[in-house]
Design a protein around this motif. Sequence first.
Motif, PDB file in Angstrom:
ATOM      1  N   VAL A   1     -25.728 -20.956   8.373  1.00 20.73           N
ATOM      2  CA  VAL A   1     -26.056 -20.051   9.431  1.00 20.73           C
ATOM      3  C   VAL A   1     -27.114 -19.216   9.344  1.00 20.73           C
TER       4      VAL A   1
ATOM      5  N   ALA B   1       5.920 -17.327   8.450  1.00 19.88           N
ATOM      6  CA  ALA B   1       4.810 -16.310   8.549  1.00 19.88           C
ATOM      7  C   ALA B   1       3.965 -16.348   7.368  1.00 19.88           C
ATOM      8  N   GLY B   2       4.629 -16.388   6.164  1.00 22.24           N
ATOM      9  CA  GLY B   2       3.834 -16.443   4.787  1.00 22.24           C
ATOM     10  C   GLY B   2       3.026 -17.703   4.967  1.00 22.24           C
TER      11      GLY B   2
ATOM     12  N   GLN C   1      -4.145 -19.655   7.695  1.00 23.41           N
ATOM     13  CA  GLN C   1      -5.130 -18.941   8.525  1.00 23.41           C
ATOM     14  C   GLN C   1      -6.126 -18.277   7.620  1.00 23.41           C
ATOM     15  N   ALA C   2      -5.790 -17.586   6.669  1.00 27.23           N
ATOM     16  CA  ALA C   2      -6.508 -16.836   5.530  1.00 27.23           C
ATOM     17  C   ALA C   2      -7.556 -17.595   5.075  1.00 27.23           C
ATOM     18  N   LEU C   3      -7.054 -18.867   4.536  1.00 22.46           N
ATOM     19  CA  LEU C   3      -7.903 -19.871   3.913  1.00 22.46           C
ATOM     20  C   LEU C   3      -8.957 -20.565   4.793  1.00 22.46           C
TER      21      LEU C   3
ATOM     22  N   ILE D   1     -20.520 -20.221   7.022  1.00 25.63           N
ATOM     23  CA  ILE D   1     -21.426 -19.182   8.078  1.00 25.63           C
ATOM     24  C   ILE D   1     -22.367 -18.640   7.201  1.00 25.63           C
ATOM     25  N   ARG D   2     -21.774 -18.139   6.158  1.00 24.69           N
ATOM     26  CA  ARG D   2     -22.883 -17.348   5.202  1.00 24.69           C
ATOM     27  C   ARG D   2     -23.866 -18.329   4.834  1.00 24.69           C
TER      28      ARG D   2
ATOM     29  N   ALA E   1     -14.291 -20.965   6.601  1.00 24.75           N
ATOM     30  CA  ALA E   1     -15.516 -20.713   7.480  1.00 24.75           C
ATOM     31  C   ALA E   1     -16.599 -19.748   7.253  1.00 24.75           C
ATOM     32  N   ALA E   2     -16.056 -18.655   6.821  1.00 24.52           N
ATOM     33  CA  ALA E   2     -16.955 -17.542   6.577  1.00 24.52           C
ATOM     34  C   ALA E   2     -18.010 -17.873   5.465  1.00 24.52           C
ATOM     35  N   ILE E   3     -17.466 -18.645   4.541  1.00 18.37           N
ATOM     36  CA  ILE E   3     -18.473 -19.234   3.496  1.00 18.37           C
ATOM     37  C   ILE E   3     -19.417 -19.976   4.332  1.00 18.37           C
TER      38      ILE E   3
ATOM     39  N   MET F   1     -10.176 -19.008   7.622  1.00 15.74           N
ATOM     40  CA  MET F   1     -11.015 -18.213   7.833  1.00 15.74           C
ATOM     41  C   MET F   1     -12.095 -17.975   6.682  1.00 15.74           C
ATOM     42  N   LEU F   2     -11.489 -18.005   5.402  1.00 12.31           N
ATOM     43  CA  LEU F   2     -12.503 -17.967   4.214  1.00 12.31           C
ATOM     44  C   LEU F   2     -13.564 -18.979   4.215  1.00 12.31           C
TER      45      LEU F   2
ATOM     46  N   VAL G   1       0.267 -17.517   7.595  1.00  9.04           N
ATOM     47  CA  VAL G   1      -0.689 -16.557   7.304  1.00  9.04           C
ATOM     48  C   VAL G   1      -1.885 -16.997   5.967  1.00  9.04           C
ATOM     49  N   MET G   2      -1.277 -17.780   5.131  1.00  8.49           N
ATOM     50  CA  MET G   2      -2.004 -18.184   4.081  1.00  8.49           C
ATOM     51  C   MET G   2      -2.987 -19.265   4.500  1.00  8.49           C
TER      52      MET G   2
END
Lengths: 263, 414
Positions: B414, B392-393, B399-401, B410-411, B406-408, B403-404, B396-397
Motif C-alpha cells: 500500500v 484466550a491464549g 489475532q496477533a498473527l 500493507i507496508r 496484514a501489517a506486512i 494483524m502481523l 490472542v495468538m
Amino acid sequence: MNISQIKSRISCIIAIAWYSFIEALRNRLFLGVFLLALPFAAAAWTVDTYQLGFQTRLVSDAGLTLISTLGLLVVLFFSLDQIIPDIERRTVYFIFTRMPSRHTYMIGRFFGIMATLFCLHIFLAGLLVTIIKLRTGAWFSEIPVAGLMIFLKQSLLVSIVMLLAACTSKIVTVSLSVLVYVVGHGLDIFRMLAEQGGNTIIAFLLDIAGIILPDFSLYETRIMVMHEIPAQTSALLILAFYTFTAIFFYLAIGGAILKHRDL
Amino acid sequence: MSSQPKDFTPVSTRLTVLSVVLLLAMALSAQHLIKSRYWNYYYPEVQVTNFGDIVLQTIPAQIKSFLAGIFRITADEYMHIGPTKKAKQNFVAGSFAGNTEIMSLLEISIILEPTNMEMYAVMSHNLALYLNRFKDAIKLLHRGIQANKESPDLHKLYGAAAYCYGFIKKPSFASPAEVKRNREIAVNYLDAAIEAYLANEHRITPYMHDDFANLQNYYVMKTRFLSDIGKKKEAIAAWQKVAYERQQESYLGYYITMLQQEEAGLPDFPDDLLAPEYQALFQVSTIKPPYGSTAAYRSWLVDPASLFYLTLYARGLGAPSLLMQDNHQHATLPSENKPFSELDEYGHNNTHAHQHDHPGHDHADEVCPQGHHHEHGHECPHCASAKSWKQAGTSVMLQALAMLAAAIIIRRFV
C-alpha cells in the motif's frame, strides 16, 4: 533495503522520538500530571479517618487506577499534539524533506510518546511500590507487572490515536479513540449479549470487529493485583507479542493513510 | 464580499471570555453564599458543619450516589477478597468484621450519600465491636441520625446504636456493673428506635423491611436488656409485645417464664442459660458462609492452579482443613509439605476419582475434555477459568498473527 538505509531510518526514528519526548517533557500539562501524583501519594498517609493504619489493598488499587487514568490523559493529549499540529502548522513539510518515508515519521512520533509514557509509568509505579514498601515493609511485585501491562495497553492505544490523527481532525480523533477504548474493553460482553439474544448477524459483525479492534480486556490487572496472584510469564509474553503486532498493524495503516494523504 | 465586524478583535474576544468567566464565578459565589447563609432552608435534612459540606451539595445527587455506589461495591469486593497476604491484617475474607480496608471507602461513601442507612450499621458495628473504636462508632451513628432526621429508616440507626451499646460488653467477659451500665444506655436507644419506628410505620414499605432492624427484634432486645439491668417487670411488659411465634422455643422466653414464675434458680442474665450451647458452638463450628464461589471473571493471565487458592479466599475459608470439609475433590491432602501438590493446571486434584462435590453442584451429566463431570448446562468456575486461559491464549495468538500478516501486506503493497 541495505544496512546503511536501515541505519538511516533508525537514526531518523530516534531523532524524531527524542524530540517528541523532549517536547512532551517540556509541556506544562505533563508537569501538571506529574505534580498531580504527589497529593495523591500524600493521600496514602492522610486518608485514614479512624487511624486504622495503612491499607495496602486500598492504596495499591487506588494507585493503579490513578496510574491508568494519568497515563490515559497523557495518551489522549500528547498523542494528539504529535501529528495534527505538525500538519496544521505545515512544519510536517520540513520534516518530510529529511525523512525517508512518512512511515518513519509516524513510527518516530509513536516512540516519542511511548518513551514519555514509559517515564510516567516508571515514576508512578516506582512511587507506589516505594510507598507500600515504606509502610508495610513488603515488596509487591504485582504492581510493577501491572504497571507494565498498563503501559502495553496504553501504547496500543497510542498507535490507534496516531492512526486516527493521520486521517481525521482532533475532535474526531478524541471521540473515536475513546469509543475504541470503551468498545475494546467490552467487545466480549457485547458479543455474548448478541449471541444470547439470538442476534446472529450482530454477533457475526462483532466477531469481525473483534479481529480488527484491539481487545483491551486482555490487559486486566485487577485479579492479579487484588488477589496477589503472579501473572504467568507465558501469558505476559503472549500479551507483549499481541501488543507489538497490533501496534505494528495500526501504525502500518496510519502510515499508509498518511502516505496517500494530500497535505 | 464579507468584512469582519470592527469590534471583533482578539482583545474584545478576550474581554468577552473574561466577562463570562467573571459572571460564572460570581454566580457560583452567590450560590455558595446564599446556600451557606440559609443552609437550613436548602438542606433541612443534611448536617452542614463546614464549607466542604456546602461544596458537596453543589454536586448533583445522582453523581454522588453513583460514586458512593462504586465505593460500596469496591468495599464489598475487598470484604470478599480478605486480608493482604504480605501484610499482617487481622480479619478474614467473607466478613466485614474487623476489616480495615473497607472503612475509608465506606466513609467516603456515606460522605457522598449520607442517606444510606446500611453503611452506618456496617461501619458502626465494625468500629465498635471489632476495631476497638466505640466512641467513633457512636459519633458516626449520631452523624447519621442528624442527616436522616426525617427518614422512615431512622429507627435503624437507633437500633444500631442500641446493638453497639448492648453488646460491647458481654456478661461472659465483663463485669456485671459494666454490662448493666451499657445496657441501660442501649435500652434508651431501643426506646428511641421503637418510637421512630412507630412514628413512621405508615411510611415503611415491605421493601424497606430489615431482618434485623425491625420492631419485633427491638422488643426482644429491650426485654433482654431490661432483664439484664434488673428491671424485671418492664422486661415482662416488653416481652408481651413480642409476637407469639417469637415467644415459643426461645431461651429468652424460657427465662421470662422462669421470671414470671419467680423460680429460685433464675440466673442473673439470660445469657447464662446458653452457657452449654456456647461451649458446644465454640468447639465445632458448623457455620458455613452464605455465598457461593466467585463468578469466573476473566483471569487468563494468572496460573489456573492459583484459582484454587483464590476460591479458598473468596469463599471466606481460612484454612485448608475447612476447605476439605467444604470442597472434597480439591482437598485430598497428598502430603504434609505439599498439601496441593497434585493439583493439575486447572486447579483440580486428578489423583483420585474425579467427581465434583461442591455444595449445590451435581456434576453428573457431562464430562469435559479434562475428565471433569459437569452438570448439564452448568460449568465449574475452575474449568471455565481454565478454558478461558486456553481460549484466550489461542485467539490472542491468532489475532496477533493475522494483524502481523496484514501489517506486512500493507507496508509492502500500500
